[in-house]
Design a protein around this motif. Sequence first.
Motif, short mmCIF file in Angstrom:
data_model
loop_
_atom_site.label_atom_id
_atom_site.label_comp_id
_atom_site.label_asym_id
_atom_site.label_seq_id
_atom_site.Cartn_x
_atom_site.Cartn_y
_atom_site.Cartn_z
N TRP A 139 -16.50 13.86 -21.39
CA TRP A 139 -17.56 13.94 -22.33
C TRP A 139 -19.02 13.95 -21.84
CZ3 TRP A 139 -14.65 14.04 -26.02
CH2 TRP A 139 -13.21 13.70 -25.99
N GLN A 140 -19.35 14.23 -20.54
CA GLN A 140 -20.61 14.59 -20.24
C GLN A 140 -20.84 16.16 -20.59
OE1 GLN A 140 -21.17 13.12 -16.17
NE2 GLN A 140 -20.15 11.29 -16.67
N VAL A 145 -28.64 21.34 -30.37
CA VAL A 145 -27.05 20.72 -30.82
C VAL A 145 -26.12 21.33 -29.67
CG1 VAL A 145 -25.11 20.59 -32.10
CG2 VAL A 145 -27.57 20.76 -33.29
N GLY A 146 -26.24 22.46 -29.45
CA GLY A 146 -25.20 23.02 -28.35
C GLY A 146 -25.22 22.45 -26.96
N ASN A 147 -26.64 21.90 -26.61
CA ASN A 147 -26.84 21.34 -25.08
C ASN A 147 -26.66 19.87 -25.28
OD1 ASN A 147 -27.12 23.85 -23.93
ND2 ASN A 147 -29.17 24.04 -25.02
N THR A 148 -26.31 19.22 -26.62
CA THR A 148 -26.09 17.84 -26.47
C THR A 148 -24.80 17.54 -25.86
OG1 THR A 148 -27.44 17.69 -28.57
CG2 THR A 148 -25.87 15.95 -28.22
N PRO A 149 -24.64 16.64 -25.08
CA PRO A 149 -23.31 16.02 -24.30
C PRO A 149 -22.50 15.54 -25.50
CG PRO A 149 -25.33 15.16 -22.97
CD PRO A 149 -25.70 15.70 -24.53
N ILE A 159 -22.82 13.22 -29.17
CA ILE A 159 -22.19 13.73 -30.30
C ILE A 159 -21.50 12.89 -31.09
CG2 ILE A 159 -20.96 15.94 -31.62
CD1 ILE A 159 -22.10 17.67 -29.56
N PHE A 160 -20.39 12.35 -30.31
CA PHE A 160 -19.41 11.60 -30.62
C PHE A 160 -20.20 10.24 -31.47
CE2 PHE A 160 -16.87 7.43 -29.69
CZ PHE A 160 -15.65 7.96 -30.78
N VAL A 161 -21.02 9.53 -30.51
CA VAL A 161 -21.71 8.40 -31.01
C VAL A 161 -22.59 8.66 -32.40
CG1 VAL A 161 -24.00 6.90 -30.54
CG2 VAL A 161 -22.14 7.64 -28.80
N ASN A 162 -23.14 9.64 -32.21
CA ASN A 162 -23.99 10.09 -33.69
C ASN A 162 -23.09 10.27 -34.75
OD1 ASN A 162 -26.45 10.15 -32.49
ND2 ASN A 162 -26.17 12.30 -31.90
N LEU A 189 -18.32 5.80 -20.29
CA LEU A 189 -19.81 5.59 -20.62
C LEU A 189 -20.73 4.48 -20.08
CD1 LEU A 189 -19.22 5.41 -24.57
CD2 LEU A 189 -20.11 7.47 -23.29
N GLY A 190 -19.91 3.59 -19.38
CA GLY A 190 -20.37 2.78 -18.41
C GLY A 190 -21.22 1.68 -19.34
N PRO A 191 -22.07 0.57 -18.44
CA PRO A 191 -22.67 -0.50 -19.05
C PRO A 191 -23.87 0.18 -19.47
CG PRO A 191 -22.50 -0.59 -16.66
CD PRO A 191 -21.70 0.45 -16.78
#
Length: 415
Positions: free
Chosen positions: A217-218, A236-240, A244-247, A157-159
């Motif tokens: 995860w990208q 939804v299908g085009n969301t990285p 989705i994990f963060v949400n 995810l980086g900074p």
Amino acid sequence: MSLFANAWQHLSNFPFSERKAELIDSETLSHLKLYKYSSVDKSFISKYILRHYWNYCAQLMPLWLAPNVITLLGLIFIYINILCILIYVPDLVGPGPSWLYFSFAAGLWLYSTMDNIDGKQARRTGSSSPLGELFDHGIDSLNCTLGGLVETACMGLGPTRTGAFITLVSCLAMFFSTWETYHTHTLYLGYFNGPTEGIIIAVSLMIISGVFGPHIWQKTLLDILPFVSSFLPASVGNTPLRDIFVNIVALAFFSAHLPFCVYNVYEARKSRHQPFLPTLKEWVPFVWSALSVYFWLDSPYSILLSENHLVLFALATSFSFGRVTTKIILAHLTRQPFPYWTILMVPVYIAPLLFYWLPSSGITLFTGKFELLYLWFYAIFSFTYFMAWARVVINAICDYLGINCFTIKTPAKVD
């Protein structure tokens, strides 16, 4: 000298005084004699699967090994993970070597294992004490940002704002669980909880990163499961996957964890015929610090994220947040008033003024170099203050109860 003493006495009587909330004297410590650990764990995985694993691991521990040493070993595994991040993926993006992500998984799993068998070791050796609960929760608090940082590196995810959210979100859950424990005198773990299911999910994500690389995860949900396009909205299908994990994490906290903490405290206060609403003011200093962190990290004038200082920030926050929660646990154990704040929150409170509000008003006195020095000051101050406080409290409790922190005075005998 008398004027100073009088001023200090008045400060001590202020409701939010840090000194007032943690007096370490014989009268305060006398409440430790009434200590009785209480917890509720409704997780089916804990009850029917991991309980047997933890019992087996506990039996492998020598009887001379103090429970607090086991707890500390768990944190050391996390620090090894942090060291590996600094060496192999300092940008928190990578990709690093595959073994690195498997080592993240191993470190977090071993931490969780140690966290779950230290209490069993205490009962095996007859060395259960209030210090054990304080030490255990203190280590858990220190791990909140560190474990989140490992997860950030694991997912590449980086900074970024997303990386900062994953690094810090566990602090929210830990604070409200600790606040709940203070009022209910019981640690509640639901059917789906962070220390069990949350750890399993985090370890699983690390293993997936080890197998496929953090770039997995990208990808979007449609990239991984193209057949879901027939019944999922395109948005939804085009969301990285990382988004989705963060949400899901945010939804789990706000829809499940926080409401249940509030409900349990409400029920506990109601059963004791005490008002509930006054307890909500205890959130104010922590919520203020959370908003301060948000404005600091979100500031377009800050270099904290843009120049990749999230690791240093996480280490600094680890000790300041650890100070917040351990004060609450200590107050719970000694039946003291709720501790509203700690001096280690002050650097966080000031930061938005220096690195957001003033620059946005055209006052650019505080440069990136100054902010980096400020961040280093925050880290060193937090570490030094936390360790000095921990030493004082541990020694006071050990002296009062006649125990040692890292050794067992009378080792248990093997039958």
